[in-house]
Motif scaffolding. Structure first.
Motif, PDB file in Angstrom:
ATOM      1  N   ASP A 183       0.889  -1.209   0.122  1.00 37.89           N
ATOM      2  CA  ASP A 183       0.007   0.045   0.100  1.00 37.89           C
ATOM      3  C   ASP A 183       0.823   1.579  -0.002  1.00 37.89           C
ATOM      4  N   GLU A 184       0.936   1.925  -1.037  1.00 32.39           N
ATOM      5  CA  GLU A 184       1.614   3.213  -1.208  1.00 32.39           C
ATOM      6  C   GLU A 184       1.368   4.225  -0.317  1.00 32.39           C
ATOM      7  N   THR A 214      -1.798   5.537  -6.284  1.00 33.83           N
ATOM      8  CA  THR A 214      -1.724   6.868  -5.992  1.00 33.83           C
ATOM      9  C   THR A 214      -1.103   7.972  -6.715  1.00 33.83           C
ATOM     10  N   GLY A 215      -1.045   9.250  -6.498  1.00 39.71           N
ATOM     11  CA  GLY A 215      -0.780  10.310  -7.661  1.00 39.71           C
ATOM     12  C   GLY A 215       0.903  10.208  -7.674  1.00 39.71           C
ATOM     13  N   PRO A 216       1.072  11.218  -8.509  1.00 42.90           N
ATOM     14  CA  PRO A 216       2.714  11.291  -8.962  1.00 42.90           C
ATOM     15  C   PRO A 216       3.664  11.554  -7.972  1.00 42.90           C
ATOM     16  N   GLU A 217       3.046  12.188  -6.920  1.00 41.68           N
ATOM     17  CA  GLU A 217       4.071  12.175  -5.784  1.00 41.68           C
ATOM     18  C   GLU A 217       4.764  11.153  -5.264  1.00 41.68           C
ATOM     19  N   SER A 218       4.203  10.089  -5.332  1.00 48.06           N
ATOM     20  CA  SER A 218       4.476   8.743  -4.886  1.00 48.06           C
ATOM     21  C   SER A 218       5.679   8.336  -6.147  1.00 48.06           C
ATOM     22  N   SER A 235       0.102   7.120 -12.840  1.00 49.96           N
ATOM     23  CA  SER A 235      -0.383   8.571 -12.504  1.00 49.96           C
ATOM     24  C   SER A 235       0.763   9.538 -12.986  1.00 49.96           C
ATOM     25  N   ILE A 236       1.878   8.928 -13.604  1.00 50.28           N
ATOM     26  CA  ILE A 236       2.708   9.897 -14.134  1.00 50.28           C
ATOM     27  C   ILE A 236       2.102  10.965 -15.075  1.00 50.28           C
ATOM     28  N   ALA A 237       1.030  10.537 -15.796  1.00 47.40           N
ATOM     29  CA  ALA A 237       0.157  11.208 -16.934  1.00 47.40           C
ATOM     30  C   ALA A 237      -0.345  12.452 -16.231  1.00 47.40           C
ATOM     31  N   GLN A 238      -0.608  12.564 -14.928  1.00 44.38           N
ATOM     32  CA  GLN A 238      -1.118  13.611 -14.209  1.00 44.38           C
ATOM     33  C   GLN A 238       0.017  14.810 -13.935  1.00 44.38           C
ATOM     34  N   ASP A 239       1.327  14.702 -14.291  1.00 44.92           N
ATOM     35  CA  ASP A 239       2.661  15.581 -13.888  1.00 44.92           C
ATOM     36  C   ASP A 239       3.192  15.431 -15.057  1.00 44.92           C
ATOM     37  N   ALA A 240       3.300  16.947 -15.734  1.00 46.11           N
ATOM     38  CA  ALA A 240       4.119  17.201 -16.927  1.00 46.11           C
ATOM     39  C   ALA A 240       5.528  17.198 -16.658  1.00 46.11           C
TER      40      ALA A 240
END
Ligand SMILES: [Zn+2]
Length: 347
Positions: A183-184, A214-218, A235-240
């Motif tokens: 669990d991230e 989880t989101g890109p911060e992970s 979720s890399i796709a959410q962060d250019a």
């Protein structure tokens, strides 16, 4: 025609959990032998729920979830039925047989050592079983296989330290790297910073599941502690900015499309960022994650890439090359496998 191209293409698989490769028939077989609860005096094994014998149909039902929780419960049910070194030998050998059938020339296989230890099982004899299975698989099927020992994030750094120490001791016995799964949200990458550094100092290669649930911060977290490959990275796709950094550094991504759809983290294959990542210059590889539990195979993942995302044969060959480039094999072996791909193209 397309099928035979994919079938014959030499390729590697880098994100593959041994426990997730156990076919229903095999699990039913193991369940038959282990239908009695384990004696509890000399281990901490939690036998509740693990004493029921499963038929092949039961297992098929167990493997038919459509969300992450259902998948986790099924994964747990499998690990509860893996007990003896012989069990691990059998599932390793059968996995290698499957890999051979798909012309997978090399695999880096995650073993959930964190779960084995959490159950209080002695990992030493289990590793001997794994290695016996691997050696027989190499001999009978000619498939190359290296182990990656996976710790469970939410069990915390102490438990992970034990897993990584075991890996370091077995480094000259085909254990090439370590990873963190689980669990991230309940186990941020930062917890494992010092442990990753120590593992690298011990000569181990570093991977991390990140950006799956989880989101890109992970993913940033995983990169910041030195992960050399990212498992999933959806979720890399959410962060250019993250996309740019990963493309620039050519950090390999272990993409698992069917897995993401089956666990519900991606609503539909057509929503998956696989092709967008490829077009943006990210270094992607295709993987099954848990082939038996998601009713997939590496060839099916390549077929999906072709049919759903329109990858050409040349692009699929590039992905197969990526899978070997991104492997943790020594350079000479890597070159030999890459040559096989080049030869395959010429013929
Ligand atoms: Zn995984």
């Amino acid at each position: 025609m397309a099928r035979s191209f994919i079938q014959s293409l030499p390729k590697a698989e880098l994100h593959l959990h041994l426990e997730g490769s156990v076919e229903p028939a095999t699990l039913a077989e193991l369940s038959h032998f282990h239908n009695t609860p384990l004696a509890t005096e000399n281990n901490r094994y939690d036998v509740r729920g693990s004493g029921d014998e499963l038929t092949e149909d039961d297992v098929k039902r167990l493997y038919s979830y459509d969300n992450f929780t259902g998948f986790m419960l099924a994964f747990k049910a499998v690990t509860e039925r893996l007990r003896t070194p012989e069990d691990y030998e059998l599932i390793t050998y059968r996995l290698m047989q499957k890999l051979r059938q798909q012309n997978v020339v090399h695999a880096e296989v995650y073993v959930s050592v964190g779960v084995v230890r959490w159950r209080g099982q002695d990992f030493g004899p289990i590793f001997e079983g794994l290695e016996r299975g691997r050696e027989r698989g190499v001999r009978d099927f000619g498939v190359s296989l290296l182990w990656i020992f996976d710790a469970v994030r939410h069990f915390g750094p102490e438990a992970a330290a034990e897993v990584f120490d075991i890996a370091a001791k077995l480094r000259d016995r085909n254990v090439v790297g370590i990873g963190i799964g689980g669990d991230e949200r309940k186990g941020p990458a930062e917890w494992f910073r010092d442990l990753f550094k120590k593992a690298a100092d011990n000569g181990l290669r570093l991977t991390a599941h990140a950006g799956e649930t989880t989101g890109p911060e992970s993913v940033w977290g995983a990169l910041n502690i030195g992960a050399e490959r990212i498992g999933h990275g959806l979720s890399i796709a959410q962060d250019a900015e993250l996309t740019e950094v990963l493309a620039h550094k050519q950090v390999p991504l272990e993409m698992c499309v069917t897995s993401n759809v089956r666990t519900g983290v991606c609503p539909d294959a057509k929503d998956h960022p696989l092709k967008a990542f490829f077009d943006e210059g990210l270094m992607i590889t295709l993987n099954t994650d848990d082939p038996a539990m998601f009713q997939t195979s590496l060839n099916k993942e390549y077929e999906l890439a072709q049919q759903e995302f329109g990858f050409t044969e040349e692009q699929l060959r590039e992905i197969a090359r990526n899978s070997l480039e991104a492997s943790f094999l020594p350079v000479d072996k890597k070159m030999r496998f890459l040559q096989q791909i080049d030869l395959f193209v010429k013929t």
